[in-house]
Design an enzyme around this catalytic site. Structure first.
Site, short mmCIF file in Angstrom:
data_model
loop_
_atom_site.label_atom_id
_atom_site.label_comp_id
_atom_site.label_asym_id
_atom_site.label_seq_id
_atom_site.Cartn_x
_atom_site.Cartn_y
_atom_site.Cartn_z
N ASN A 99 0.89 -1.28 0.07
CA ASN A 99 0.11 -0.02 -0.11
C ASN A 99 0.82 1.22 -0.01
O ASN A 99 1.90 1.56 1.02
CB ASN A 99 -0.81 0.12 1.23
N GLU B 140 -11.19 -9.40 3.14
CA GLU B 140 -9.84 -9.23 3.80
C GLU B 140 -10.33 -9.03 5.17
O GLU B 140 -11.18 -7.99 5.57
CB GLU B 140 -9.24 -7.92 3.01
N ARG C 61 -9.40 8.14 -1.16
CA ARG C 61 -10.41 8.72 -0.22
C ARG C 61 -11.26 9.83 -0.67
O ARG C 61 -10.74 10.36 -1.56
CB ARG C 61 -9.65 8.81 1.14
N HIS D 15 -5.48 3.74 -1.81
CA HIS D 15 -6.98 3.80 -1.28
C HIS D 15 -7.20 5.35 -1.69
O HIS D 15 -6.59 6.26 -1.24
CB HIS D 15 -6.87 3.77 0.39
N THR E 112 -8.62 3.56 8.17
CA THR E 112 -9.61 2.81 8.25
C THR E 112 -9.97 2.02 9.65
O THR E 112 -9.11 1.15 9.96
CB THR E 112 -9.78 1.49 7.04
N GLU F 127 -8.65 0.54 -3.08
CA GLU F 127 -9.52 0.61 -2.05
C GLU F 127 -10.37 1.75 -2.22
O GLU F 127 -9.98 2.68 -2.25
CB GLU F 127 -8.53 0.78 -0.52
N HIS G 200 -3.87 -4.54 7.62
CA HIS G 200 -4.04 -3.33 8.38
C HIS G 200 -3.09 -3.40 9.72
O HIS G 200 -3.26 -4.15 10.66
CB HIS G 200 -5.33 -2.95 8.95
N HIS H 182 0.98 6.15 1.98
CA HIS H 182 1.59 7.32 2.71
C HIS H 182 2.90 7.85 1.97
O HIS H 182 3.32 8.92 2.51
CB HIS H 182 1.81 6.66 4.08
N ARG I 203 -7.17 12.68 0.54
CA ARG I 203 -5.91 13.18 1.71
C ARG I 203 -4.63 12.56 1.17
O ARG I 203 -3.43 13.01 1.54
CB ARG I 203 -6.16 12.93 3.24
#
Ligand code: PXP
Length: 256
Positions: free
Chosen positions: A15, A159, A53, A51, A109, A78, A202, A18, A57
């Protein structure tokens, strides 16, 4: 984008959200999440997870377009179960779409999707994604009721949320973290028994991933925040390679 991984292989989805979070802190173009995805591919990732969003962000629309056109790994998008995200998924047709709960004020999440409680809302979204050839995954808690709902919705993949497992600590021989791990393992077994492909993710880090990788029913782990944080100290390739090694150690325990 190609499909990755074989049957016994535990796939690693990296992922890259970030990397985009850091980019957006200054509003420019660097660090580039697509460059991170390229490095992840070189380091042995089997897929890229991002993801998008509602508030953009971290990952932005143009990142999704570039990940689809520039990266030769399957993209797991995602997304919240909204009309806006459905339209974006149908436009780009990623390999997979993982439906997650999303609240604007949350930092990440928090908790799994209530697939059972939101059945009527989710049904047409899962259906349209599936019809478009997108592999739908539902991000849920290790709860058989949610697994049954996912199956009834026609989602081929679930998941399991590992956030609670990672946050808990053991206070003795068989503590809260171990108990949560057992719950995850039992749920993964149940998911397989009803024909679902089971993933997890996660909060996973080097010190929490091995026991999860040892759950034989799991086919894929999606990991982001820890990998990007570790990359500050050792570089992204080294961070991903070490995670891959920890996963392989866990998986080897299954075959032994
Ligand atoms: N899986 C899902 C469905 C997620 O929403 C996230 C976070 O975006 C992850 C995996 C990765 O979690 P982390 O960034 O804590 O490794």
């Amino acid at each position: 984008m190609r499909d990755g991984g074989g049957e016994a292989h535990l796939r690693l989805g990296v992922n890259i959200d970030h990397v985009a979070t850091i980019r957006n802190a200054r509003g420019g173009r660097v660090p580039d999440p697509v460059r991170a995805a390229r490095l992840a591919a070189a380091a042995g990732a089997d897929g890229i997870t991002a993801h998008l969003r509602e508030d953009r962000r971290h990952i932005r629309d143009e990142d999704i377009a570039r990940l689809m056109s520039e990266i030769d790994l399957p993209l797991n998008l995602e997304m919240a179960a909204t009309e806006e995200m459905l339209a974006i998924a149908l436009r780009h047709k990623p390999h997979a779409a993982c439906i997650v709960p999303e609240r604007r004020e949350e930092r990440t999440t928090e908790g799994g999707l209530d697939a059972a409680g939101q059945f009527a809302h989710l049904a047409p979204i899962v259906g349209r994604l599936g019809e478009a050839g997108i592999r739908v995954s539902l991000f849920i808690e290790a709860d058989p009721r949610q697994f049954d709902a996912a199956r009834a919705l026609g989602a081929p993949v679930v998941e399991i949320h590992t956030g609670r497992y990672c946050d808990l600590h053991n206070d003795g021989e068989f503590g809260p973290r171990d108990r949560e791990l057992v719950r995850i393992a039992e749920a993964a077994r149940y998911g397989r028994s009803i024909g679902l492909e089971v993933h997890a993710g996660h909060g996973l880090a080097f010190d929490t991933v091995e026991p999860v990788a040892a759950i034989p029913e799991l086919k894929e782990l999606n990991i982001g925040h820890f990998l990007i944080g570790e990359a500050i100290f050792v570089g992204l390739e080294a961070s991903i390679r070490e995670m891959r090694r920890c996963m392989d150690v866990g998986r080897a325990a299954v075959r032994a």
